[in-house]
Scaffold this motif. Structure first.
Motif: not given
Length: 283
Positions: A27, A263, A266
């Motif tokens: 990331w 997740h 993000f």
């Protein structure tokens, strides 16, 4: 290459049964690369405008048509295209480029009404809507309609005339497209009342501005590139996350720690970034 892609995109023994793209370290790398990419796009826009710049396809006539459609949907009479208001809008756009500002009032105090009166339009009612960084007329009008103050301007029953200009130029060191919408009713078309005082300061003339209708299209639009890359990242991330969940379920993989919430955060950040990038600005 196949093994590398499998390591990056699919759960496997080499990545501890979780696609490398879903690891926190990836990331940070993606965010870093995207930041560098955006800075590069900005510099290319400034240094090589003939290669990477804006090529607006917004036609003033389309903005007028869409504006009148919104008015008719709300039971209002359509506005008539007025050359004096269009000239005022063009002068306002030229002044913004010349003085390098993005506001209704110029740094030297010039009000929108100055451009209207100097264009020969003696008004009873007058208003102004501004937009920048849009590539489609529909998106401009939709953005105005979504803003209460701009919507009030578009749907003001006092207005009878409209003037639009769409101009490409450089603002704050970056090429952009300005859309200026002037709305008004002539003094002779309404009962006479005292006019509000207007501060008049003569604006400087722009060194060079080119109407979008005669503007030679650029090769690539930077906003389109950024939007495409952002949406591509979102699609890839969703696909990899979906494959990861299905694979874990079918293989009955038990993970001691779950990063599903991270997740989702993000992914939400990517979605917000894409939405911000895909929109222009209005004032």
């Amino acid at each position: 290459m196949p093994s590398f892609l499998r390591h990056i995109l699919f759960p496997h023994e080499s990545n501890n049964q979780r696609a490398k793209l879903l690891h926190p370290s990836s990331w940070g790398l993606i965010i870093g690369l995207f930041t560098v990419f955006q800075l590069t796009i900005n510099q290319l826009t400034i240094n090589y405008p003939q290669v990477l710049g804006y090529a607006s396809q917004i036609a003033p006539e389309t903005v007028i048509k869409l504006t009148n459609l919104k008015r008719q949907e709300n039971g209002l009479l359509p506005l008539q295209s007025n050359p004096e208001l269009s000239a005022a809008a063009a002068q306002k756009a030229a002044d913004m480029f010349a003085r390098n500002y993005w506001a209704h009032v110029s740094p030297v105090g010039t009000q929108p009404w100055y451009f209207i009166t100097t264009a020969g339009y003696t008004y009873r009612y007058a208003g102004e809507n501004l937009a920048r960084d849009f590539s489609e007329a529909q998106a401009v009008v939709d953005a105005w309609m979504a803003s209460p103050s701009h919507r009030d301007n578009l749907l003001n029953s006092h207005y009878q005339d409209i003037g639009i200009t769409v101009v490409d130029g450089t603002l704050d060191g970056r090429e952009t497209t300005l859309v200026v919408q002037m709305l008004g009713t002539k003094l002779s078309a309404a009962p006479s009342v005292a006019q509000a005082a207007v501060t008049i300061v003569k604006p400087v003339q722009a060194a060079s501005t080119t109407s979008t209708m005669n503007y030679e299209p650029k090769t690539i639009n930077p906003f389109d590139i950024t939007k495409l890359v952002s949406l591509g990242l979102i699609v890839i991330f969703i696909a990899v996350l979906t494959i990861d969940v299905i694979s874990a379920y079918r293989s009955k993989i038990v993970r001691w720690t779950s990063k599903s919430f991270a997740h989702l955060l993000f992914l939400l950040a990517l979605l917000i970034a894409a939405l911000i990038i895909s929109k222009g600005q209005i004032i």
